[in-house]
Motif scaffolding. Structure first.
Motif, PDB file in Angstrom:
ATOM      1  N   LYS A  45       0.829  -1.220   0.000  1.00 51.44           N
ATOM      2  CA  LYS A  45       0.000   0.000   0.000  1.00 51.44           C
ATOM      3  C   LYS A  45       0.860   1.266   0.000  1.00 51.44           C
ATOM      4  N   GLY A  46       2.041   1.174  -0.608  1.00 47.91           N
ATOM      5  CA  GLY A  46       2.921   2.334  -0.713  1.00 47.91           C
ATOM      6  C   GLY A  46       3.780   2.587   0.498  1.00 47.91           C
ATOM      7  N   SER A  47       3.760   1.668   1.456  1.00 49.37           N
ATOM      8  CA  SER A  47       4.532   1.849   2.691  1.00 49.37           C
ATOM      9  C   SER A  47       5.796   1.008   2.661  1.00 49.37           C
ATOM     10  N   ILE A  48       6.690   1.352   1.773  1.00 56.66           N
ATOM     11  CA  ILE A  48       7.973   0.672   1.658  1.00 56.66           C
ATOM     12  C   ILE A  48       9.000   1.691   1.178  1.00 56.66           C
ATOM     13  N   THR A  49      10.246   1.477   1.510  1.00 55.20           N
ATOM     14  CA  THR A  49      11.280   2.427   1.113  1.00 55.20           C
ATOM     15  C   THR A  49      11.839   2.072  -0.262  1.00 55.20           C
ATOM     16  N   ILE A  50      12.390   3.065  -0.903  1.00 53.55           N
ATOM     17  CA  ILE A  50      13.026   2.844  -2.200  1.00 53.55           C
ATOM     18  C   ILE A  50      14.249   1.950  -2.024  1.00 53.55           C
ATOM     19  N   GLU A  51      14.921   2.077  -0.887  1.00 56.06           N
ATOM     20  CA  GLU A  51      16.092   1.232  -0.617  1.00 56.06           C
ATOM     21  C   GLU A  51      15.699  -0.244  -0.577  1.00 56.06           C
ATOM     22  N   LYS A  52      14.569  -0.558   0.090  1.00 56.32           N
ATOM     23  CA  LYS A  52      14.119  -1.951   0.143  1.00 56.32           C
ATOM     24  C   LYS A  52      13.731  -2.443  -1.246  1.00 56.32           C
ATOM     25  N   LEU A  53      13.098  -1.586  -2.023  1.00 54.68           N
ATOM     26  CA  LEU A  53      12.709  -1.977  -3.382  1.00 54.68           C
ATOM     27  C   LEU A  53      13.933  -2.228  -4.259  1.00 54.68           C
ATOM     28  N   PHE A  79       5.543   7.516  -7.391  1.00 53.23           N
ATOM     29  CA  PHE A  79       4.612   6.384  -7.476  1.00 53.23           C
ATOM     30  C   PHE A  79       4.202   5.930  -6.080  1.00 53.23           C
ATOM     31  N   LEU A  80       5.175   5.828  -5.159  1.00 53.52           N
ATOM     32  CA  LEU A  80       4.873   5.447  -3.775  1.00 53.52           C
ATOM     33  C   LEU A  80       3.898   6.430  -3.133  1.00 53.52           C
ATOM     34  N   ARG A  81       4.124   7.711  -3.348  1.00 53.73           N
ATOM     35  CA  ARG A  81       3.238   8.739  -2.776  1.00 53.73           C
ATOM     36  C   ARG A  81       1.828   8.611  -3.350  1.00 53.73           C
ATOM     37  N   THR A  82       1.739   8.353  -4.641  1.00 55.37           N
ATOM     38  CA  THR A  82       0.436   8.217  -5.296  1.00 55.37           C
ATOM     39  C   THR A  82      -0.315   6.998  -4.771  1.00 55.37           C
ATOM     40  N   ILE A  83       0.385   5.886  -4.605  1.00 58.70           N
ATOM     41  CA  ILE A  83      -0.250   4.663  -4.105  1.00 58.70           C
ATOM     42  C   ILE A  83      -0.692   4.850  -2.655  1.00 58.70           C
ATOM     43  N   ARG A  84       0.153   5.481  -1.842  1.00 62.82           N
ATOM     44  CA  ARG A  84      -0.216   5.723  -0.443  1.00 62.82           C
ATOM     45  C   ARG A  84      -1.426   6.666  -0.368  1.00 62.82           C
ATOM     46  N   PHE A  85      -1.462   7.677  -1.233  1.00 64.76           N
ATOM     47  CA  PHE A  85      -2.610   8.587  -1.307  1.00 64.76           C
ATOM     48  C   PHE A  85      -3.876   7.808  -1.674  1.00 64.76           C
ATOM     49  N   GLN A  86      -3.787   6.963  -2.706  1.00 66.44           N
ATOM     50  CA  GLN A  86      -4.941   6.169  -3.131  1.00 66.44           C
ATOM     51  C   GLN A  86      -5.397   5.228  -2.018  1.00 66.44           C
ATOM     52  N   TYR A  87      -4.428   4.643  -1.295  1.00 68.20           N
ATOM     53  CA  TYR A  87      -4.785   3.739  -0.205  1.00 68.20           C
ATOM     54  C   TYR A  87      -5.466   4.505   0.932  1.00 68.20           C
ATOM     55  N   THR A  88      -5.029   5.737   1.181  1.00 63.53           N
ATOM     56  CA  THR A  88      -5.651   6.547   2.221  1.00 63.53           C
ATOM     57  C   THR A  88      -7.100   6.856   1.863  1.00 63.53           C
ATOM     58  N   VAL A  89      -7.333   7.206   0.612  1.00 60.92           N
ATOM     59  CA  VAL A  89      -8.706   7.470   0.158  1.00 60.92           C
ATOM     60  C   VAL A  89      -9.540   6.191   0.291  1.00 60.92           C
ATOM     61  N   TYR A  90      -8.963   5.062  -0.104  1.00 61.92           N
ATOM     62  CA  TYR A  90      -9.665   3.776   0.015  1.00 61.92           C
ATOM     63  C   TYR A  90      -9.956   3.448   1.473  1.00 61.92           C
ATOM     64  N   ASN A  91      -8.975   3.669   2.331  1.00 64.23           N
ATOM     65  CA  ASN A  91      -9.131   3.419   3.765  1.00 64.23           C
ATOM     66  C   ASN A  91     -10.282   4.248   4.329  1.00 64.23           C
ATOM     67  N   GLN A  92     -10.339   5.519   3.937  1.00 62.38           N
ATOM     68  CA  GLN A  92     -11.423   6.393   4.397  1.00 62.38           C
ATOM     69  C   GLN A  92     -12.760   5.922   3.822  1.00 62.38           C
ATOM     70  N   GLN A  93     -12.732   5.463   2.606  1.00 56.82           N
ATOM     71  CA  GLN A  93     -13.947   4.975   1.937  1.00 56.82           C
ATOM     72  C   GLN A  93     -14.559   3.791   2.678  1.00 56.82           C
ATOM     73  N   ILE A  94     -13.721   2.845   3.102  1.00 55.20           N
ATOM     74  CA  ILE A  94     -14.270   1.631   3.713  1.00 55.20           C
ATOM     75  C   ILE A  94     -14.446   1.736   5.226  1.00 55.20           C
ATOM     76  N   ARG A  95     -13.669   2.629   5.894  1.00 62.55           N
ATOM     77  CA  ARG A  95     -13.730   2.669   7.356  1.00 62.55           C
ATOM     78  C   ARG A  95     -14.260   3.977   7.921  1.00 62.55           C
ATOM     79  N   ASN A  96     -14.320   5.026   7.124  1.00 56.79           N
ATOM     80  CA  ASN A  96     -14.870   6.316   7.521  1.00 56.79           C
ATOM     81  C   ASN A  96     -14.303   6.817   8.851  1.00 56.79           C
ATOM     82  N   PHE A  97     -12.993   7.068   8.859  1.00 53.95           N
ATOM     83  CA  PHE A  97     -12.311   7.574  10.049  1.00 53.95           C
ATOM     84  C   PHE A  97     -12.826   8.964  10.402  1.00 53.95           C
ATOM     85  N   LYS A  98     -13.018   9.225  11.664  1.00 50.99           N
ATOM     86  CA  LYS A  98     -13.384  10.566  12.141  1.00 50.99           C
ATOM     87  C   LYS A  98     -12.128  11.349  12.502  1.00 50.99           C
ATOM     88  N   ASN A  99     -11.074  10.643  12.883  1.00 49.07           N
ATOM     89  CA  ASN A  99      -9.824  11.243  13.328  1.00 49.07           C
ATOM     90  C   ASN A  99      -8.786  11.121  12.204  1.00 49.07           C
TER      91      ASN A  99
END
Length: 143
Positions: A45-53, A79-99
């Protein structure tokens, strides 16, 4: 060939054939390395370092960045930033965080300000503005 093509579908097909031929000119193992990296980025979900990749691809960081950018069209960092952004939107979509701080941590950000900076750069809005004004839907992670 493009001038002789009849209709948009035939033109698109010719362009696709041309682009795939260009990709085939690249070394197959290099393509597999980058394909594996993209799959790994998606699964993390975009949470990896370029060094590990780059280590996983058995390339130096500089070689990996050049190869990745050549195949994908953007740098691995973007690309990592874009994927993490998309995952954040998805996370909010399915779990509806208030915080938003909780959303940031659950989505792989180090802190809320890190998430806010990515949202501003990628959408032009803060997360609060984005979630208040836009449909909360990630077509990247949604089935």
């Amino acid at each position: 060939k493009m001038q002789e093509a009849i209709g948009e579908h035939q033109r698109i097909k010719l362009i696709e054939i041309f682009l795939f031929d260009q990709l085939k000119k690249k070394k197959e193992y290099e393509y597999q390395r980058i394909s594996d990296s993209v799959n790994y980025i998606n699964s993390s979900k975009g949470s990896i370092t370029i060094e590990k990749l780059s280590d996983r691809a058995c390339l130096s960081k500089k070689q990996f960045e050049r190869s990745f950018t050549s195949f994908v069209g953007i740098t691995p960092k973007k690309f990592l930033r874009t994927i993490r952004f998309q995952y954040t939107v998805y996370n909010q979509q399915i779990r509806n965080f208030k915080n938003l701080t909780e959303l940031a941590f659950e989505s792989g950000y180090y802190d809320q300000s890190h998430m806010i900076n990515d949202f501003k750069e990628l959408s032009g809005l803060t997360p609060k503005q984005y979630f208040d004004d836009c449909e909360v839907f990630s077509d990247y992670f949604s089935s």
